[in-house]
Design a protein around this motif. Structure first.
Motif, PDB file in Angstrom:
ATOM      1  N   VAL A 187       0.838  -1.205   0.000  1.00  0.00           N
ATOM      2  CA  VAL A 187       0.000   0.000   0.000  1.00  0.00           C
ATOM      3  C   VAL A 187       0.874   1.257   0.000  1.00  0.00           C
ATOM      4  O   VAL A 187       0.600   2.227  -0.716  1.00  0.00           O
ATOM      5  CB  VAL A 187      -0.948  -0.009   1.212  1.00  0.00           C
ATOM      6  CG1 VAL A 187      -1.658   1.338   1.355  1.00  0.00           C
ATOM      7  CG2 VAL A 187      -1.967  -1.137   1.090  1.00  0.00           C
ATOM      8  N   ALA A 188       1.942   1.242   0.814  1.00  0.00           N
ATOM      9  CA  ALA A 188       2.848   2.392   0.869  1.00  0.00           C
ATOM     10  C   ALA A 188       3.480   2.653  -0.495  1.00  0.00           C
ATOM     11  O   ALA A 188       3.597   3.805  -0.936  1.00  0.00           O
ATOM     12  CB  ALA A 188       3.929   2.155   1.918  1.00  0.00           C
ATOM     13  N   ILE A 190       2.250   1.936  -3.465  1.00  0.00           N
ATOM     14  CA  ILE A 190       1.239   2.488  -4.377  1.00  0.00           C
ATOM     15  C   ILE A 190       0.985   3.961  -4.077  1.00  0.00           C
ATOM     16  O   ILE A 190       0.988   4.806  -4.978  1.00  0.00           O
ATOM     17  CB  ILE A 190      -0.067   1.677  -4.274  1.00  0.00           C
ATOM     18  CG1 ILE A 190       0.149   0.249  -4.798  1.00  0.00           C
ATOM     19  CG2 ILE A 190      -1.185   2.358  -5.052  1.00  0.00           C
ATOM     20  CD1 ILE A 190      -0.997  -0.688  -4.491  1.00  0.00           C
ATOM     21  N   LEU A 191       0.777   4.295  -2.806  1.00  0.00           N
ATOM     22  CA  LEU A 191       0.430   5.665  -2.441  1.00  0.00           C
ATOM     23  C   LEU A 191       1.587   6.627  -2.676  1.00  0.00           C
ATOM     24  O   LEU A 191       1.399   7.731  -3.193  1.00  0.00           O
ATOM     25  CB  LEU A 191      -0.007   5.717  -0.973  1.00  0.00           C
ATOM     26  CG  LEU A 191      -1.311   4.991  -0.629  1.00  0.00           C
ATOM     27  CD1 LEU A 191      -1.590   5.082   0.857  1.00  0.00           C
ATOM     28  CD2 LEU A 191      -2.473   5.552  -1.433  1.00  0.00           C
ATOM     29  N   LEU A 192       2.795   6.203  -2.287  1.00  0.00           N
ATOM     30  CA  LEU A 192       3.935   7.110  -2.413  1.00  0.00           C
ATOM     31  C   LEU A 192       4.359   7.284  -3.874  1.00  0.00           C
ATOM     32  O   LEU A 192       4.776   8.373  -4.276  1.00  0.00           O
ATOM     33  CB  LEU A 192       5.098   6.605  -1.565  1.00  0.00           C
ATOM     34  CG  LEU A 192       4.860   6.658  -0.048  1.00  0.00           C
ATOM     35  CD1 LEU A 192       6.017   6.014   0.701  1.00  0.00           C
ATOM     36  CD2 LEU A 192       4.658   8.086   0.423  1.00  0.00           C
ATOM     37  N   ARG A 194       2.304   7.158  -6.345  1.00  0.00           N
ATOM     38  CA  ARG A 194       1.266   7.986  -6.959  1.00  0.00           C
ATOM     39  C   ARG A 194       1.538   9.464  -6.697  1.00  0.00           C
ATOM     40  O   ARG A 194       1.357  10.306  -7.564  1.00  0.00           O
ATOM     41  CB  ARG A 194      -0.101   7.603  -6.405  1.00  0.00           C
ATOM     42  CG  ARG A 194      -1.251   8.423  -6.976  1.00  0.00           C
ATOM     43  CD  ARG A 194      -2.576   7.981  -6.383  1.00  0.00           C
ATOM     44  NE  ARG A 194      -2.876   6.597  -6.754  1.00  0.00           N
ATOM     45  CZ  ARG A 194      -3.944   5.933  -6.302  1.00  0.00           C
ATOM     46  NH1 ARG A 194      -4.776   6.507  -5.449  1.00  0.00           N
ATOM     47  NH2 ARG A 194      -4.161   4.692  -6.692  1.00  0.00           N
ATOM     48  N   GLY A 195       1.996   9.778  -5.487  1.00  0.00           N
ATOM     49  CA  GLY A 195       2.289  11.172  -5.150  1.00  0.00           C
ATOM     50  C   GLY A 195       3.537  11.686  -5.848  1.00  0.00           C
ATOM     51  O   GLY A 195       3.574  12.834  -6.310  1.00  0.00           O
ATOM     52  N   ARG A 315      -0.161  18.000   4.491  1.00  0.00           N
ATOM     53  CA  ARG A 315       0.056  16.845   3.610  1.00  0.00           C
ATOM     54  C   ARG A 315       1.527  16.422   3.584  1.00  0.00           C
ATOM     55  O   ARG A 315       2.005  15.851   2.590  1.00  0.00           O
ATOM     56  CB  ARG A 315      -0.437  17.129   2.185  1.00  0.00           C
ATOM     57  CG  ARG A 315      -1.955  17.169   2.059  1.00  0.00           C
ATOM     58  CD  ARG A 315      -2.548  15.828   2.467  1.00  0.00           C
ATOM     59  NE  ARG A 315      -3.960  15.710   2.144  1.00  0.00           N
ATOM     60  CZ  ARG A 315      -4.966  15.982   2.970  1.00  0.00           C
ATOM     61  NH1 ARG A 315      -4.689  16.427   4.202  1.00  0.00           N
ATOM     62  NH2 ARG A 315      -6.221  15.825   2.611  1.00  0.00           N
ATOM     63  N   VAL A 317       4.217  14.032   3.954  1.00  0.00           N
ATOM     64  CA  VAL A 317       4.159  12.575   3.918  1.00  0.00           C
ATOM     65  C   VAL A 317       4.851  11.957   5.126  1.00  0.00           C
ATOM     66  O   VAL A 317       4.470  10.859   5.577  1.00  0.00           O
ATOM     67  CB  VAL A 317       4.776  12.055   2.596  1.00  0.00           C
ATOM     68  CG1 VAL A 317       6.295  12.276   2.571  1.00  0.00           C
ATOM     69  CG2 VAL A 317       4.453  10.591   2.400  1.00  0.00           C
TER      70      VAL A 317
END
Length: 411
Positions: A187-188, A190-192, A194-195, A315, A317
């Protein structure tokens, strides 16, 4: 500070040496099996002899490491616990690495590592032959390795990512409660990514996720190799997967009530610690209480909340990751199907509190000034105060424990 200690590696090694000496001091007291050592040391003996299955509700690796300590130092208290001290030291140095890699500053990295030492839980678990200490050591170093991969270039990224997957597989091979961290890593990613797609440069999401899953699962399964050579009831390629279902049924069986059981939601409150030992042994009344340092347990909750609020506003991270690590590690216990809960299940989340504390102090360092030093002084002051019932030191008598009982639920 000497110039040498202004570099991350020497400072991390110095803190690690301090932790190891602290954990190993008077390690052989008590000379009797303590708490769940009564399950894991006999299982390690049986594994060392390849006699047959024992303690089948848990994977083999942590028990194999206990057996390794016994092989090196003998079947006694030093052999039972020696490698647990190394696991605890690994947690301390791993937290330093996570904070250094994530923040790029020595002060919060050192503070987080020292907070872990002062937090009570790592100290107690580093001095007992249980599974959780080994599991945590692999999870923390696995997280650090995946974060290190973000700083790599070319093939370094893939090698470090694979190393992190191996470590998380080894963690799961100690205790299944590490398995969610493989999902957290995915998950980390994918999210990181994406950012900021430049994170883990050259690491494509789908292949990286596939590699993470495949490597961690393969590593986990390979740790069952000793069971293929049991004299009695050996595993085989045909029975390896069905045996996992047997383990699962053992994990979810309904157990009778226990005097030290506690619901998962109560663990962050430090409400119901566990007496690992309280009896006359080695010529004196002694006790070992698994309790969290109140400054770290409760101050850590404030830090997590501050990180959440800070992340919502900025925001940043780093704030989100620090809060998310604790929230995820704690929240999974609401879904894990265990009939009984115990405070030591909170072991990994208690470690993540130190990261949240260090990140919060660093983010608001201009406003808070030297309050991080004051916090560490408070945490170590409490560590010194509670030390006798953390380390099985001689006590004055059967009622000596009342000196440290802040609440009726602690007794």
């Amino acid at each position: 500070m000497p110039a040498l200690l202004r570099r991350p590696l020497p400072l991390a090694l110095l803190i690690g040496l301090f932790a190891e000496l602290l954990f190993a001091w008077r390690l052989t007291v008590p000379h009797v099996l303590v708490f769940d050592e009564v399950h894991y040391v006999p299982a390690a003996r049986k594994l060392l002899a390849l006699a047959g299955p024992a303690n089948i509700e848990h994977p083999l690796l942590a028990k194999a490491l206990i057996a390794g300590g016994m092989l090196i130092f003998g079947d006694g208290p030093l052999g039972w616990r020696a490698l647990s001290t190394l696991a605890g030291t690994t947690v301390v140095v791993g937290v330093f690495a996570i904070l250094w890699l994530g923040l790029g500053r020595l002060r919060p990295a050192a503070m987080g590592a020292m907070t872990v030492i002062a937090g009570f839980t790592v100290f107690v678990q580093a001095r007992i032959a249980m599974l959780d200490g080994f599991m945590a050591g692999f999870v923390v170093t696995g997280a650090a390795c995946l974060l290190w991969a973000m700083r790599g270039t070319g093939r370094q990224v893939w090698r470090r990512w694979i190393a992190g997957a191996v470590l998380l597989g080894l963690a799961t091979a100690c205790k299944w409660t590490a398995a969610p961290y493989v999902a957290f890593a995915g998950v980390a990613l994918i999210l990181l990514k994406r950012g900021r797609p430049d994170r883990w440069r050259g690491l494509a999401v789908v292949p990286a996720l596939a590699l993470l899953g495949a490597v961690s699962i393969a590593t986990y399964l390979l740790t069952f190799a000793p069971a293929f050579f049991y004299a009695s009831e050996p595993l085989s390629l045909r029975t390896l997967i069905p045996f996992q279902l047997t383990m699962y049924r053992q994990q979810v069986q309904v157990l009778p009530p226990h005097v030290y059981q506690s619901p998962w939601w109560s663990w962050p409150l430090d409400r119901r610690p566990i007496w690992y030992l309280y009896e006359v042994v080695d010529g004196a009344q002694r006790g070992i209480l698994l309790v969290g340092n109140p400054a770290v347990m409760w101050g850590g909750l404030v830090a997590v909340a501050a990180c959440v609020v800070g992340w919502l506003r900025t925001r940043d991270v780093r704030l989100g990751a620090a809060a998310g690590l604790w929230i995820g590690g704690f929240a999974i216990w609401s879904a894990i199907p265990k009939s009984l809960g115990f405070f030591y299940y909170y072991y990994l989340p208690s470690i993540w509190l130190a990261i949240a504390i260090a990140v919060a102090f660093d983010h608001w360092r201009r406003r808070l000034g030297g309050w991080d030093e004051a916090f560490l002084m408070l945490a170590f002051g409490l560590f010194i105060h509670f030390y006798p019932i953390l380390a099985a030191a001689p006590l004055s008598g059967p009622r000596a424990f009342t000196k440290w009982m802040w609440f009726s639920t602690w007794a």
